[in-house]
Write a protein that holds these residues in place. Structure first.
Motif: not given
Length: 300
Positions: A154-162
């Motif tokens: 996952l990219n960082r933005k995806q992971y931060e949203s998760l």
């Protein structure tokens, strides 16, 4: 809260329908494992989970690499952040834990991860493999490589949203923790059941230990010991939790003043109500009311 009580509460939360529904939806949507674990544990959080990373599953079979994974878990638990804390393991995989609190007490973590935040490279795997060989692990490198490159990326933005989703759910679980804390899943003595029923019926009255003991036909001394053994809470603490739970429901009504809610829940003074409410929820009644309305709005 004692460690044993924490572990019982986390076990009850794990069995709750709200947690099981969320875990299932989270894992299906993200492809990642999710664990609800106590603060202190000697087990890997995602071991044997349906969505466990295949590389991590192989590592868990070797004591040296398993110990390294447990150290990551310890790092996550040490000095927990207010909202979430992420740690990267020797293989470059990221794990994140969201603290779960009952009032001001830390009782456990929502934990996910075993994910890479960048696409893995051959060089990265070679570095990981060398570390494992230096530890003396006898592993099938081809099998290990295949598993490593199956890791969810996952990219960082995806992971931060998760992680943000986990934080919101952690806040939601904290809102129901007090309710679960006053429930007792195991079979209990009839006298304790009658005592709970009497307390729930008369929670708004000026209720004493002697009143409840008399209602269930026991001596005050015997009832005090029996109730603590059967519920894990003193009579005073249990009564406070019941009253706070009633107050939490009343606070959802914006037309009621905090003072009305305090006396309507059985507290004899507003000062005492504010002190007990903050101790059990970690918030003032007004903060709780504002937070509950914002949380409700976020789900609409």
């Amino acid at each position: 809260m004692p460690r044993e009580a924490n572990q019982r509460l986390i076990a009850q939360l794990s069995r709750s329908q709200i947690y099981q529904d969320y875990e299932s939806a989270f894992s299906r949507a993200t492809g990642l494992p999710l664990a609800l674990r106590p603060v202190e544990t000697w087990q890997l959080a995602h071991r044997s989970k349906k969505r466990e990373n295949p590389f991590c599953a192989l590592m868990a079979g070797h004591s040296r690499s398993c110990a390294a994974c447990l150290r990551v878990q310890e790092q996550i638990a040490a000095n927990p952040a207010v909202s979430a804390k992420s740690v990267t393991c020797f293989a470059g995989l990221c794990d994140t834990a969201v603290p779960l609190r009952l009032g001001q007490d830390l009782i456990g973590f929502l934990q996910t991860g075993q994910v890479l935040l960048k696409k893995p490279t051959r060089r990265q795997f070679a570095r990981t493999a060398r570390q494992l060989l230096d530890w003396g692990l006898k592993v099938n490198l081809k099998e290990l490589e295949e598993a490593y490159f199956q890791t969810r990326v996952l990219n960082r933005k995806q992971y931060e949203s998760l992680v943000r989703l986990l934080i919101i759910f952690g806040q939601h679980l904290s809102l129901v923790c007090n309710q679960i804390a006053i429930q007792h899943q195991n079979a209990e003595q009839p006298a304790i059941t009658r005592a709970k029923q009497f307390i729930n019926t008369h929670q708004a009255d000026d209720l004493s230990l002697a009143d409840v003991a008399h209602a269930v036909n026991t001596s005050t001394f015997y009832f005090c010991k029996m109730f603590k053994k059967g519920t894990g809470l003193t009579f005073t603490d249990y009564l406070a939790r019941v009253r706070v739970e009633k107050a939490k429901n009343l606070l959802l009504n914006p037309n009621l003043r905090v003072s009305e809610i305090a006396y309507g829940s059985g507290f004899q003074s507003l000062t005492h109500f504010n002190r007990i409410f903050r101790r059990l929820t970690g918030q003032s009644p007004t903060e709780y009311r504002d937070h509950a309305h914002k949380l409700k709005a976020s789900f609409q």
